[in-house]
Each structure stands twice: as C-alpha cells, then as structure tokens.
Enzyme design. Structure first.
Site, PDB file in Angstrom:
ATOM      1  N   ASP A  10     -16.937   1.143  -3.089  1.00 28.90           N
ATOM      2  CA  ASP A  10     -15.626   0.886  -2.515  1.00 28.90           C
ATOM      3  C   ASP A  10     -15.113  -0.406  -3.177  1.00 28.90           C
ATOM      4  O   ASP A  10     -15.912  -1.159  -3.753  1.00 28.90           O
ATOM      5  CB  ASP A  10     -15.772   0.703  -1.002  1.00 28.90           C
ATOM      6  CG  ASP A  10     -14.520   0.143  -0.384  1.00 28.90           C
ATOM      7  OD1 ASP A  10     -13.446   0.706  -0.628  1.00 28.90           O
ATOM      8  OD2 ASP A  10     -14.616  -0.872   0.350  1.00 28.90           O
ATOM      9  N   ASP A  12     -11.928  -2.689  -1.886  1.00 29.73           N
ATOM     10  CA  ASP A  12     -11.456  -3.731  -0.958  1.00 29.73           C
ATOM     11  C   ASP A  12     -12.513  -4.064   0.087  1.00 29.73           C
ATOM     12  O   ASP A  12     -12.971  -3.189   0.825  1.00 29.73           O
ATOM     13  CB  ASP A  12     -10.167  -3.285  -0.276  1.00 29.73           C
ATOM     14  CG  ASP A  12      -9.023  -3.224  -1.259  1.00 29.73           C
ATOM     15  OD1 ASP A  12      -8.777  -4.241  -1.915  1.00 29.73           O
ATOM     16  OD2 ASP A  12      -8.398  -2.156  -1.386  1.00 29.73           O
ATOM     17  N   GLU A  55       0.773   4.013   3.831  1.00 29.16           N
ATOM     18  CA  GLU A  55       0.451   4.587   5.146  1.00 29.16           C
ATOM     19  C   GLU A  55       0.422   3.496   6.209  1.00 29.16           C
ATOM     20  O   GLU A  55       0.838   3.695   7.343  1.00 29.16           O
ATOM     21  CB  GLU A  55      -0.921   5.291   5.075  1.00 29.16           C
ATOM     22  CG  GLU A  55      -0.970   6.533   4.197  1.00 29.16           C
ATOM     23  CD  GLU A  55      -1.129   6.250   2.703  1.00 29.16           C
ATOM     24  OE1 GLU A  55      -1.107   5.069   2.288  1.00 29.16           O
ATOM     25  OE2 GLU A  55      -1.272   7.220   1.939  1.00 29.16           O
ATOM     26  N   ARG A  56      -0.071   2.300   5.829  1.00 24.75           N
ATOM     27  CA  ARG A  56      -0.162   1.172   6.768  1.00 24.75           C
ATOM     28  C   ARG A  56       1.231   0.686   7.159  1.00 24.75           C
ATOM     29  O   ARG A  56       1.483   0.375   8.318  1.00 24.75           O
ATOM     30  CB  ARG A  56      -0.991   0.048   6.119  1.00 24.75           C
ATOM     31  CG  ARG A  56      -1.413  -1.045   7.086  1.00 24.75           C
ATOM     32  CD  ARG A  56      -2.458  -1.941   6.442  1.00 24.75           C
ATOM     33  NE  ARG A  56      -3.647  -1.191   6.116  1.00 24.75           N
ATOM     34  CZ  ARG A  56      -4.424  -1.408   5.048  1.00 24.75           C
ATOM     35  NH1 ARG A  56      -4.126  -2.394   4.206  1.00 24.75           N
ATOM     36  NH2 ARG A  56      -5.481  -0.670   4.830  1.00 24.75           N
TER      37      ARG A  56
HETATM   38  C1  XBP Z   1      -8.589  -0.505   1.442  1.00 28.56           C
HETATM   39  C2  XBP Z   1      -7.247  -0.177   1.882  1.00 28.56           C
HETATM   40  C3  XBP Z   1      -6.152  -0.456   1.002  1.00 28.56           C
HETATM   41  C4  XBP Z   1      -5.768  -1.900   0.867  1.00 28.56           C
HETATM   42  C5  XBP Z   1      -4.372  -1.986   0.359  1.00 28.56           C
HETATM   43  O1  XBP Z   1      -9.511   0.417   2.013  1.00 28.56           O
HETATM   44  O2  XBP Z   1      -7.048   0.361   2.939  1.00 28.56           O
HETATM   45  O3  XBP Z   1      -5.067   0.234   1.512  1.00 28.56           O
HETATM   46  O4  XBP Z   1      -5.833  -2.556   2.116  1.00 28.56           O
HETATM   47  O5  XBP Z   1      -4.235  -1.339  -0.864  1.00 28.56           O
HETATM   48  P1  XBP Z   1     -10.859   0.778   1.245  1.00 28.56           P
HETATM   49  P2  XBP Z   1      -2.890  -0.571  -1.253  1.00 28.56           P
HETATM   50  O6  XBP Z   1     -11.559  -0.507   0.980  1.00 28.56           O
HETATM   51  O7  XBP Z   1     -11.614   1.612   2.258  1.00 28.56           O
HETATM   52  O8  XBP Z   1     -10.509   1.543   0.018  1.00 28.56           O
HETATM   53  O9  XBP Z   1      -1.755  -1.352  -0.686  1.00 28.56           O
HETATM   54  O10 XBP Z   1      -2.877  -0.535  -2.754  1.00 28.56           O
HETATM   55  O11 XBP Z   1      -2.983   0.817  -0.653  1.00 28.56           O
HETATM   56 MG    MG Z   2     -13.232  -1.344   1.892  1.00 31.82          MG
END
Ligand code: XBP
Ligand code: MG
Length: 242
Positions: A10, A12, A55-56
């Site tokens: 993963d 983030d 989506e957020r």
């Molecule tokens: C990470 C996310 C991402 C980031 C934002 O989840 O949810 O949406 O927070 O990135 P994971 P974007 O670590 O489970 O992949 O704004 O580019 O979507």
């Molecule tokens: Mg993550």
C-alpha cells in the site's frame, strides 16, 4: 515454509506518512477554489473511512455540507477540485517534505537483491506515487515494481479487493505467493478479501482501527530483522555503513 514471491505495498500510510500531507493539500485546494471548507485532523479521521480523494470530497459534501448548492456539473466540479489538490500534494512531495517510513527503502533493496518481486496496490492517484517514490527511491523507481496498481484503474477502491486482484493478475501470481503491507482497516479488508496474507504498520490515523485478520502488527519497520523473522522472509539485512 512457502516461499514468498512478491511483496505488495500500500502507499499512503505504509510507504510514507502521507495523510496529513493529503489533508493539507485538500485544504489548499478548497481555499484556492473559494470554498470555506477546512478539514482538521479530527474531521479527516472521520473522512478517512472513505478511500479515494474524489470519493472523500463527495462523502464530505453529502454528510457534512447538506446545504451546499452543487453545481450542475458536480462530477466535473469534484474532478477539478481534486486535480487542484493533486497539484498541491505533488508539489509538497517534490519539495521532499514527506520521507519514506523507517525500513521501507532497506526492505525494497533487500527484496530486489533476493529476487522477490515488488508491487503497489493503492487507491491514490498515480502522480502521487511517482512524486513520492522519485524522491524516496530515485528517478528509476518504476523499474523496481513488477506491477503498479493505482487509483481509478479499477472500478471499486479499497476496502473492495479489486486493486489487489488487478495486481495479482499483472504479477501472474497466486495470493498465497504474496504478502501485503497495509496501514489501515480499509486496506486490510481489501487485501484479505483478495486472499493475501497481510502485515500492518500502524500510524497516527489508523492506530485504533480493527486489524482482526492481520498476520502481524508493527509500529513501523525500523527493526527489519524482527519483521523478516515474523514474515518468514529469508532476507538478510544489508550492512549499512555509517
Ligand atoms: C489512501 C487514500 C487516498 C489518499 C488520497 O488509501 O484513501 O485516497 O488519502 O489520495 P490507501 P487521492 O492507503 O488505502 O490506498 O486524493 O489521490 O485519492
Ligand atoms: Mg494506506
């Protein structure tokens, strides 16, 4: 012992502590777009229930801004707002503000030397991964990874298993040949639903989440030998000259 053929990362929260960088970039995009929205840490903690930036934003509007007058092209509005956020976020990464988490670079180097494949499975935007890893691993980072699964490449983001299925297909490996590294409950649900043994490194935002089903839990990978022992990876920790 089964031989692990690939490690799927993963991004983030796992490769780097990025979520506060994301949060600040969303806020910069809101300010730049004339919106008086501000996501503080407590609110962002709630918003992280939904993966994916676009989506957020939609979840935030639907749940916390019920009176917001949506423009006619709402999808276009969200897409554009998110593109502004991505610009701010990649600029922040380009300036080297977010380092890789402890042990990550070493693990990647050890795995490459041992012939263990590497892959990425993330909901984040591809530009974000490039900006992070160009600084963290170098310009040729892409050549390190046999599969790079990001963002909108699959219809359903984590906790759906789609991105892990996409990566397994690219790797041409079975789930039992791989391990996944995640930091969040949504990520863990995704990798487990794809049948992949998963290890979790927690962080500030995910510390209190439910990690039932994880094969192991770590604060971070600062002690790689402990990680290798638990995972059953026969990777030697390289001697680093100081
Ligand atoms: C990470 C996310 C991402 C980031 C934002 O989840 O949810 O949406 O927070 O990135 P994971 P974007 O670590 O489970 O992949 O704004 O580019 O979507
Ligand atoms: Mg993550």
């Amino acid at each position: 012992m089964t031989t692990i053929k690939a490690i799927i990362f993963d991004v983030d929260g796992t490769l780097a502590d990025t979520e506060d960088g994301h949060r600040k970039s969303f806020n910069k995009a809101f300010a730049e777009s004339g919106l008086n929205w501000n996501w503080d840490v407590a609110l962002y903690d709630k918003l992280l229930r939904v993966t994916g930036g676009k989506e957020r934003i939609k979840y935030f509007v639907g749940t916390f801004q019920p009176n917001f007058a949506k423009p006619a092209d709402y999808e276009g509005f969200v897409k554009n707002l998110h593109a502004v956020k991505t610009r701010h976020y990649t600029n922040m990464l380009g300036e080297g503000h977010i380092p890789l988490r402890p042990g990550i670079k070493q693990l990647i180097n050890d795995a490459r030397k041992a012939g263990v494949k590497l892959a990425i499975a993330t909901t984040t935007t591809p530009e974000n991964v490039s900006a992070l890893l160009e600084i963290g691993l170098g310009k040729d980072w892409e050549t390190y990874f046999a599969a790079n699964g990001c963002g909108d490449i699959v219809p359903h983001k984590k906790p759906a298993p789609d991105i892990y299925f996409w990566v397994l297909d690219k790797l041409r490996l079975a789930p039992e040949d791989c391990i996944a590294l995640e930091d969040s409950e949504n990520g863990l649900r995704s990798s487990l639903a794809a049948g992949i043994k998963t290890f979790v490194t927690i962080n500030h935002y995910t510390r209190n989440q439910d990690f039932a089903g994880a094969a192991g839990l770590f604060e971070d990978l600062g002690d790689l030998n402990a990680f290798y022992r638990m995972v059953g990876l026969p990777l030697p920790k390289q001697q680093v000259s100081v």
